[in-house]
Design a protein around this motif. Structure first.
Motif, PDB file in Angstrom:
ATOM      1  N   UNK A 178       0.816  -1.206   0.000  1.00  0.00           N
ATOM      2  CA  UNK A 178       0.000   0.000   0.000  1.00  0.00           C
ATOM      3  C   UNK A 178       0.852   1.260   0.000  1.00  0.00           C
ATOM      4  N   UNK A 179       2.159   1.056   0.143  1.00  0.00           N
ATOM      5  CA  UNK A 179       3.056   2.210   0.106  1.00  0.00           C
ATOM      6  C   UNK A 179       3.421   2.558  -1.333  1.00  0.00           C
TER       7      UNK A 179
ATOM      8  N   UNK B 218      10.965  -7.866 -13.101  1.00  0.00           N
ATOM      9  CA  UNK B 218      11.710  -6.878 -13.886  1.00  0.00           C
ATOM     10  C   UNK B 218      11.351  -5.479 -13.369  1.00  0.00           C
ATOM     11  N   UNK B 219      12.316  -4.625 -13.415  1.00  0.00           N
ATOM     12  CA  UNK B 219      12.072  -3.250 -12.965  1.00  0.00           C
ATOM     13  C   UNK B 219      11.330  -2.515 -14.069  1.00  0.00           C
ATOM     14  N   UNK B 220      10.025  -2.358 -13.888  1.00  0.00           N
ATOM     15  CA  UNK B 220       9.254  -1.655 -14.911  1.00  0.00           C
ATOM     16  C   UNK B 220       9.495  -0.162 -14.793  1.00  0.00           C
ATOM     17  N   UNK B 221       9.291   0.565 -15.860  1.00  0.00           N
ATOM     18  CA  UNK B 221       9.515   2.015 -15.758  1.00  0.00           C
ATOM     19  C   UNK B 221       8.528   2.665 -14.795  1.00  0.00           C
ATOM     20  N   UNK B 222       9.017   3.681 -14.150  1.00  0.00           N
ATOM     21  CA  UNK B 222       8.197   4.331 -13.136  1.00  0.00           C
ATOM     22  C   UNK B 222       7.078   5.117 -13.787  1.00  0.00           C
TER      23      UNK B 222
ATOM     24  N   UNK C   1      15.123  -6.274  -4.960  1.00  0.00           N
ATOM     25  CA  UNK C   1      16.328  -6.622  -5.719  1.00  0.00           C
ATOM     26  C   UNK C   1      17.551  -6.102  -4.991  1.00  0.00           C
ATOM     27  N   UNK C   2      17.412  -4.886  -4.490  1.00  0.00           N
ATOM     28  CA  UNK C   2      18.520  -4.256  -3.786  1.00  0.00           C
ATOM     29  C   UNK C   2      18.832  -5.005  -2.519  1.00  0.00           C
ATOM     30  N   UNK C   3      17.761  -5.426  -1.825  1.00  0.00           N
ATOM     31  CA  UNK C   3      17.965  -6.133  -0.573  1.00  0.00           C
ATOM     32  C   UNK C   3      18.636  -7.475  -0.849  1.00  0.00           C
TER      33      UNK C   3
ATOM     34  N   UNK D 136       7.681  -1.047  -7.943  1.00  0.00           N
ATOM     35  CA  UNK D 136       8.662  -0.471  -7.014  1.00  0.00           C
ATOM     36  C   UNK D 136       9.227  -1.546  -6.108  1.00  0.00           C
TER      37      UNK D 136
ATOM     38  N   UNK E 152      12.078  -3.591  -7.443  1.00  0.00           N
ATOM     39  CA  UNK E 152      13.407  -2.985  -7.459  1.00  0.00           C
ATOM     40  C   UNK E 152      13.996  -2.901  -6.066  1.00  0.00           C
ATOM     41  N   UNK E 153      13.152  -2.643  -5.070  1.00  0.00           N
ATOM     42  CA  UNK E 153      13.732  -2.470  -3.734  1.00  0.00           C
ATOM     43  C   UNK E 153      14.163  -3.811  -3.173  1.00  0.00           C
TER      44      UNK E 153
END
Lengths: 311, 429
Positions: B18-19, B51-55, B30-32, B24, B27-28
């Motif tokens: 919900x955030x 996959x990181x979709x475009x924002x 993925x970083x973790x 999103x 991607x986050x």
């Protein structure tokens, strides 16, 4: 004691960063929070202290922000070459998006003015002439570029085939009744050019800058002019219909022997920044090999009023 | 140990939904997953490998004038449904030089609507001397005026052992001045110029009038004039200026000055003559010699320039002419007033520039300060270029076992220093 001081410092970082409270949610990526409450990117640079990156699972690194192409941001035009940062085919997340890109000689980007019909600020919108000061190699594209000077400004444009230093080239936005006798290097709207001229640096929408036919040695052909639009054949033999006020340059793009060059060795490809392709044998799925098929229908970039709108 | 991050991650996945949108979270996480210390998240669910979709672009906030925005600013916390508060920019009431933001050009005190073209030390003119001739309304004559040539050839003006002493000066500047193999141009060029000036200055025992001179550097010049509709300015630090108590005599007589009215100024269509000059809207129109009015040495004699780049000699000559003109104009305005007029006593200024080997000599005679129109009496520029020596090589140039250029100083031209000395002594002999 040091730990409690550090935790206090950590909380302080999250507060000043303008992020939401993280205590209740435990593991939270500060980058996500930073993005959701995002102001202009510059205010969140530089990144937080990565020495405390794995503190309680709170990731404070914003190193992925550095994958954004900040070197490209420049509002004022300049002829000075700008240092480029290579991406290696990686996108903003850091993963490879396009394979086979990486390494290669360092390159500096020269901002090319693709909108040929750009009047100098303060001048009247009249046809003007410019003199070619220099024609040189551009590492960022296959065509050569030319430094032209006119009035009080200098700019880089894509050079055409026979451009020499000291030539005068004309740019005009006027469509007369008679077709202009096209001289190579001049830029006119398509409506002013005679049918059958070779053109390059074609605008698809009037005033938006050249988008088509910019590669070395390419040229399009103006096929016919129909009631306010012009039909052009692109180098791929596709035909498009654009407004006749779109400006295009006459002639072929420079460096015509570009397709005849022989790379010669793998190293030269690496100098160009092309990494070797995967050696894995991949079953042909129909994508390889020559295809012989009819041309697709003509693409129109002009919003013609439809029949339904008239009724 | 392993379980904790996974649980927390699943909690976050639901919490984060919900955030932020699902793209999103990909991607986050993925970083973790792949952090600095390796893979900490061993889950292989689709939400992690996505996959990181475009924002998506944020919703455009529409501002309707007249409608008051009810925001949660007063409540001091986020309230769903209320607008995000937009706070005005805080302006500190104290001065902090590390956090100073300069005002926009339009808000500055000296902002003017009409722009001005400024020539300064860093300007590199595209057309070179041709452009300066148009800007300063001058006519170019190749060669040096006869009076200075006579001084150069006069044996009474020579220094004893002149050639030997000059060659020593060159060798000192080019070879002996450093413990490294060869000194760079930034070092040998000013050293050579200072040595030659010192040699010339030693002649004071023969010509006492040389004592009425003073060499000054790092003074800021300001000169502004109108050329047609454009305002052109010369600003900044030039080079070393040799001031003297008495002015230089005019080089060309009245007839020659009046005959310059027939010559025309060359333009280079389609390029404007003000190209490469800095176009600026914030400027101060002033003409200032750089010295106080009660300065003891009011007349400018010679300008010395050092050129530390390899090449770009045309731009160097253009710079010499522009700064010589700027100095002459400032002095003329100080002497005869700011009115544009044809000067009865022309102001003469000499200029010498060197890049360590080649010497450029320029003599500028300001005949008129009426620069608005293109016709009328023009100013005069004499120009010449000469090498002082051909080669000063540390290692000899050997091609196919034959020495082409020997090591050390080669090809010394004695005429160049004679001219340099003549320029120095002119007006005092």
């Amino acid at each position: 004691m040091a730990v409690s001081a550090l935790s206090r410092a950590m909380r302080a970082i999250t507060l000043t960063g303008g992020c939401k409270q993280v205590s209740s949610q435990g593991l939270l990526c500060s980058r996500v929070v930073a993005e959701s409450s995002r102001a202009p990117a510059a205010s969140l640079l530089p990144s937080f202290n990565s020495a405390v990156s794995q503190w309680r699972g709170l990731l404070t690194t914003v190193c992925l922000e550095q994958n954004k192409t900040y070197w490209k941001v420049r509002d004022k035009y300049t002829i000075r070459p700008i240092g480029m940062k290579k991406t290696g085919g990686r996108d903003w997340t850091g993963k490879v998006r396009t394979h086979g890109i990486g390494g290669g000689h360092k390159q500096r980007h020269r901002i090319i003015d693709f909108q040929r019909l750009r009047y100098e600020p303060g001048n009247e919108p009249q046809p003007f002439e410019e003199r070619i000061v220099e024609v040189r190699y551009d590492p960022c594209r296959s065509a050569d570029i030319a430094l032209v000077a006119g009035g009080n400004r200098k700019r880089w444009i894509i050079a055409t085939e026979n451009m020499e230093v000291g030539d005068l080239i004309k740019t005009s936005g006027v469509i007369g009744r008679m077709a202009v006798s096209a001289k190579e290097g001049d830029a006119h709207p398509l409506g002013a050019l005679p049918v059958g001229t070779l053109i390059n640096n074609l605008e698809l929408f009037p005033g938006k800058g050249a988008k088509a036919i910019r590669a070395a040695g390419t040229s399009g052909v103006l096929l016919r002019k129909v009631s306010g639009t012009a039909i052009v054949q692109l180098p791929s033999k596709h035909q498009i219909q654009v407004s006749e006020t779109c400006v295009a340059t006459v002639g072929r793009v420079s460096n015509i022997d570009h397709n005849k060059r022989i790379i010669g060795k793998a190293g030269r490809n690496r100098w160009l920044g092309i990494r070797p392709s995967s050696g894995l044998w991949q079953r042909k799925g129909g994508w390889a090999g020559r295809k012989i098929r009819p041309l697709p229908p003509m693409k129109s970039y002009v919003n013609l009023p439809s029949v339904s709108a008239q009724t | 140990m392993l379980k904790t991050p996974v649980h927390r991650c699943s909690a976050i996945t639901t919490g984060l939904k919900h955030l932020c949108v699902s793209n999103e979270s990909g991607s986050c996480l993925l970083m973790l997953r792949s952090g600095r210390h390796g893979n900490r998240l061993l889950s292989t669910s689709s939400s992690v490998c996505g996959k990181a979709l475009p924002r998506k672009k944020p919703r455009e906030v529409v501002e309707i004038s007249g409608l008051e925005n009810i925001s949660y600013a007063e409540r001091m916390h986020f309230v769903p449904g209320l607008a995000k508060p937009i706070f005005s920019v805080w302006k500190p009431d104290f001065k902090d030089p590390f956090h100073y933001k300069s005002p926009k050009p339009e808000e500055m005190a000296l902002y003017k609507d009409k722009s001005c073209y400024v020539f300064h030390q860093r300007t590199s003119l595209m057309e070179g001397v041709k452009q300066t001739l148009w800007l300063t309304k001058s006519k170019l004559i190749k060669g040096i005026p006869a009076q200075i040539m006579a001084l150069a050839d006069d044996p009474a003006c020579q220094i004893e052992n002149q050639d030997e002493r000059v060659q020593n000066a060159i060798k000192h500047a080019r070879f002996w001045d450093t413990t490294e193999t060869r000194p760079p141009r930034e070092r040998f060029c000013p050293t050579l110029l200072n040595s030659l000036l010192h040699l010339c200055g030693l002649q004071q025992f023969k010509h006492p009038a040389l004592g009425e001179r003073l060499l000054s550097r790092d003074y800021s010049l300001a000169a502004s004039w109108h050329r047609g509709e454009d305002l052109i300015q010369v600003r900044g630090k030039n080079g070393m200026l040799l001031n003297s108590k008495s002015p230089l005599p005019a080089m060309a007589d009245q007839e020659e000055v009046l005959s310059t009215a027939d010559s025309f100024l060359e333009t280079f269509y389609p390029i404007a003559p003000t190209i490469d000059l800095q176009n600026i809207n914030v400027y101060d129109v002033k003409t200032d010699t750089g010295f106080r009015e009660d300065y003891a040495y009011p007349h400018a004699h010679t300008l010395f320039f050092t050129h530390l780049k390899d090449g770009f000699l045309e731009q160097l000559r253009a710079k010499m002419v522009m700064f010589a003109f700027g100095n002459a104009l400032a002095r003329a305005r100080a002497l005869y007033g700011p009115e544009p007029q044809v000067l009865e006593k022309p102001v003469v200024l000499q200029s010498v520039a060197t890049n360590g080997r080649l010497f450029q000599f320029v003599v500028f005679q300001l005949n008129t300060t009426d620069l608005t129109t293109d016709n009328g009496v023009k100013n005069l520029v004499w120009m010449e270029e000469q090498p002082l020596y051909d080669f000063a090589k540390v290692r000899p140039l050997i091609k196919k076992k034959v020495v082409q250029v020997p090591a050390g100083l080669a090809g010394y031209h004695p005429d160049t220093f004679k001219k340099f000395l003549a320029f120095y002594l002119h007006g005092a002999v």
